[in-house]
Every structure is written in structure tokens, then in C-alpha cells.
Design a protein around this motif. Structure first.
Motif, mmCIF file in Angstrom:
data_model
loop_
_atom_site.group_PDB
_atom_site.id
_atom_site.type_symbol
_atom_site.label_atom_id
_atom_site.label_comp_id
_atom_site.label_asym_id
_atom_site.label_seq_id
_atom_site.Cartn_x
_atom_site.Cartn_y
_atom_site.Cartn_z
ATOM 1 N N GLY A 48 24.180 56.431 52.596
ATOM 2 C CA GLY A 48 22.762 56.562 52.022
ATOM 3 C C GLY A 48 22.978 55.969 50.554
ATOM 4 N N GLY A 49 24.152 55.933 49.940
ATOM 5 C CA GLY A 49 24.198 55.445 48.696
ATOM 6 C C GLY A 49 25.580 54.359 48.489
ATOM 7 N N TRP A 50 26.111 53.959 49.605
ATOM 8 C CA TRP A 50 27.301 53.265 49.578
ATOM 9 C C TRP A 50 27.165 52.136 50.992
ATOM 10 C CZ3 TRP A 50 30.828 54.393 46.052
ATOM 11 C CH2 TRP A 50 32.250 53.510 45.987
ATOM 12 N N ASN A 51 27.672 51.216 50.482
ATOM 13 C CA ASN A 51 27.546 49.738 51.499
ATOM 14 C C ASN A 51 28.988 49.468 51.571
ATOM 15 O OD1 ASN A 51 24.824 49.529 51.740
ATOM 16 N ND2 ASN A 51 24.535 48.964 49.793
ATOM 17 N N LEU A 52 29.201 48.953 53.065
ATOM 18 C CA LEU A 52 30.779 48.233 53.179
ATOM 19 C C LEU A 52 30.236 46.943 53.463
ATOM 20 C CD1 LEU A 52 31.964 51.019 55.554
ATOM 21 C CD2 LEU A 52 32.528 50.787 53.321
ATOM 22 N N LEU A 53 30.638 45.947 52.802
ATOM 23 C CA LEU A 53 30.250 44.573 52.827
ATOM 24 C C LEU A 53 31.564 43.672 53.491
ATOM 25 C CD1 LEU A 53 28.618 43.647 49.501
ATOM 26 C CD2 LEU A 53 27.670 44.457 51.503
ATOM 27 N N THR A 54 31.139 43.010 54.359
ATOM 28 C CA THR A 54 32.015 41.869 55.023
ATOM 29 C C THR A 54 31.307 40.641 55.371
ATOM 30 O OG1 THR A 54 33.910 41.793 56.997
ATOM 31 C CG2 THR A 54 31.909 42.937 57.420
ATOM 32 N N GLN A 77 21.414 48.802 39.328
ATOM 33 C CA GLN A 77 20.706 48.030 40.261
ATOM 34 C C GLN A 77 20.335 46.613 40.033
ATOM 35 O OE1 GLN A 77 17.228 50.484 40.641
ATOM 36 N NE2 GLN A 77 18.156 51.951 42.212
ATOM 37 N N ALA A 78 20.754 46.143 38.671
ATOM 38 C CA ALA A 78 20.447 44.904 38.149
ATOM 39 C C ALA A 78 21.527 44.015 38.329
ATOM 40 C CB ALA A 78 19.968 44.737 36.812
ATOM 41 N N GLY A 79 22.815 44.517 39.003
ATOM 42 C CA GLY A 79 24.086 43.959 39.238
ATOM 43 C C GLY A 79 24.789 43.870 37.946
ATOM 44 N N ILE A 80 24.537 44.558 36.733
ATOM 45 C CA ILE A 80 25.294 44.484 35.565
ATOM 46 C C ILE A 80 26.362 45.850 35.623
ATOM 47 C CG2 ILE A 80 25.185 45.209 33.102
ATOM 48 C CD1 ILE A 80 22.331 44.277 33.213
ATOM 49 N N ILE A 81 27.646 45.387 35.179
ATOM 50 C CA ILE A 81 28.741 46.555 35.344
ATOM 51 C C ILE A 81 28.500 47.403 34.108
ATOM 52 C CG2 ILE A 81 31.073 46.786 35.027
ATOM 53 C CD1 ILE A 81 31.479 43.872 36.531
ATOM 54 N N ARG A 82 28.307 48.456 34.528
ATOM 55 C CA ARG A 82 28.179 49.585 33.381
ATOM 56 C C ARG A 82 29.532 50.295 32.971
ATOM 57 N NH1 ARG A 82 23.050 51.528 32.094
ATOM 58 N NH2 ARG A 82 21.584 50.208 32.778
ATOM 59 N N LYS A 83 30.317 50.307 33.724
ATOM 60 C CA LYS A 83 31.851 50.922 33.302
ATOM 61 C C LYS A 83 32.513 50.709 34.254
ATOM 62 C CE LYS A 83 33.895 54.851 31.558
ATOM 63 N NZ LYS A 83 34.190 55.054 30.094
ATOM 64 N N VAL A 84 33.891 50.384 33.852
ATOM 65 C CA VAL A 84 34.979 50.157 34.661
ATOM 66 C C VAL A 84 36.065 51.366 34.623
ATOM 67 C CG1 VAL A 84 37.107 48.853 35.248
ATOM 68 C CG2 VAL A 84 35.046 47.750 34.388
ATOM 69 N N ILE A 144 30.859 60.693 38.786
ATOM 70 C CA ILE A 144 29.719 61.454 39.338
ATOM 71 C C ILE A 144 28.744 61.455 38.331
ATOM 72 C CG2 ILE A 144 28.700 63.265 40.559
ATOM 73 C CD1 ILE A 144 31.519 63.339 41.892
ATOM 74 N N LYS A 145 28.867 61.925 37.200
ATOM 75 C CA LYS A 145 27.738 62.333 36.300
ATOM 76 C C LYS A 145 27.183 60.884 35.747
ATOM 77 C CE LYS A 145 27.517 64.042 31.717
ATOM 78 N NZ LYS A 145 28.265 64.504 30.317
ATOM 79 N N MET A 146 28.118 60.060 35.630
ATOM 80 C CA MET A 146 27.317 58.370 35.410
ATOM 81 C C MET A 146 26.551 57.910 36.516
ATOM 82 S SD MET A 146 29.833 56.634 32.784
ATOM 83 C CE MET A 146 28.479 55.543 32.281
ATOM 84 N N ILE A 147 26.881 58.292 37.662
ATOM 85 C CA ILE A 147 26.360 57.699 38.810
ATOM 86 C C ILE A 147 24.857 58.228 38.807
ATOM 87 C CG2 ILE A 147 26.152 57.667 41.577
ATOM 88 C CD1 ILE A 147 28.916 57.171 41.314
ATOM 89 N N ARG A 148 24.669 59.878 38.702
ATOM 90 C CA ARG A 148 23.753 60.576 38.759
ATOM 91 C C ARG A 148 22.825 60.005 37.621
ATOM 92 N NH1 ARG A 148 26.561 66.130 40.326
ATOM 93 N NH2 ARG A 148 26.107 65.595 42.632
ATOM 94 N N SER A 149 23.253 59.823 36.323
ATOM 95 C CA SER A 149 22.351 59.255 35.299
ATOM 96 C C SER A 149 21.846 58.011 35.468
ATOM 97 C CB SER A 149 23.469 59.317 33.983
ATOM 98 O OG SER A 149 22.813 58.805 32.872
ATOM 99 N N LEU A 150 22.300 56.989 36.118
ATOM 100 C CA LEU A 150 22.122 55.727 36.383
ATOM 101 C C LEU A 150 20.979 55.881 37.409
ATOM 102 C CD1 LEU A 150 24.616 53.434 36.598
ATOM 103 C CD2 LEU A 150 23.087 53.359 35.145
ATOM 104 N N ALA A 151 21.178 56.703 38.587
ATOM 105 C CA ALA A 151 20.123 56.996 39.576
ATOM 106 C C ALA A 151 18.696 57.537 39.104
ATOM 107 C CB ALA A 151 20.847 57.832 40.732
ATOM 108 N N GLU A 152 19.005 58.475 38.046
ATOM 109 C CA GLU A 152 17.768 59.102 37.401
ATOM 110 C C GLU A 152 17.080 58.266 36.442
ATOM 111 O OE1 GLU A 152 19.539 62.544 35.719
ATOM 112 O OE2 GLU A 152 19.869 63.653 37.689
ATOM 113 N N SER A 153 17.782 57.147 35.967
ATOM 114 C CA SER A 153 17.021 56.424 34.940
ATOM 115 C C SER A 153 16.221 55.167 35.842
ATOM 116 C CB SER A 153 17.997 55.820 34.051
ATOM 117 O OG SER A 153 18.670 55.167 34.720
ATOM 118 N N LYS A 154 15.764 55.212 36.997
ATOM 119 C CA LYS A 154 15.370 54.024 37.727
ATOM 120 C C LYS A 154 14.077 53.826 36.898
ATOM 121 C CE LYS A 154 17.126 54.953 42.396
ATOM 122 N NZ LYS A 154 16.433 55.123 43.558
#
Length: 100
Positions: free
Chosen positions: A27-33, A70-77, A90-100
Motif C-alpha cells: 500500500g505504501g511501497w513499490n517494487l520497480l523493474t 511526493q514531489a520527488g525531493i529527497i528529504r533525508k538520507v 517511521i516518524k519522518m515517513i508519518r510526518s511526510l504522509a500527514e503533511s499532504k
């Protein structure tokens, strides 16, 4: 998102088996080939260098997890390995998801 470095081996079915073994939430992860060129282009766009060796294996410079918004910007490595802080990730992922 996970991108294969070896699309000839990592068919969609093989990659799905990998995802299932890893317990990925699709639901939140894609496998690209795709083609070798397509996957190399995606890797390059993230600054990941991949080289195919003569024996068919691949070497790469990925030792990190990229958090991309979601804009394709690398927020953190995040460093991977023993120092990987899953709770912070997980905390940063949730924060990004909530800031849609």
C-alpha cells in the motif's frame, strides 16, 4: 520504492516474491523493474551508481535509505546497517504522509 539493479533476473514475479519475504506493505511501497537501461536511469536520477560486472553481478554505491517526498525531493538520507534508526525513519515517513 525499491528498484532492481538486475531486471533480467528480477522479473515482476521474482521481485514480488522478494517483497513478500521482506513483509513489504504494498500500500505504501513499490517494487520497480523494467529494462536494464530504465532501471539504470532511475538509479542514476537518485545519484546511485550501478555497474554490471563481467560475471553478471552488480556493484553499487548504495549504503543508504532515501526518504523521498511526493514531489520527488529527497528529504533525508538514512545510513543503513547497524546504525539504522527505524523509529526515526517511521516518524519522518508519518510526518511526510500527514503533511499532504
Amino acid at each position: 520504492m525499491s528498484v532492481t539493479f538486475d531486471p533480467e533476473h528480477d522479473t515482476p514475479a521474482v521481485f514480488k516474491q522478494y517483497g513478500d519475504r521482506m513483509g513489504i506493505d504494498y500500500g505504501g511501497w513499490n517494487l520497480l523493474t523494467g529494462t536494464e537501461k530504465e532501471t539504470a536511469d532511475v538509479s542514476k536520477s537518485f545519484g546511485v551508481m550501478v555497474q554490471k560486472m563481467q560475471d553478471g553481478t552488480f556493484v553499487h554505491n548504495v549504503t543508504s535509505l532515501f526518504l523521498v517526498d511526493q514531489a520527488g525531493i529527497i528529504r533525508k538520507v538514512f545510513p543503513m546497517g547497524e546504525d539504522m534508526n527505524n523509529e526515526e525513519i517511521i516518524k519522518m515517513i508519518r510526518s511526510l504522509a500527514e503533511s499532504k
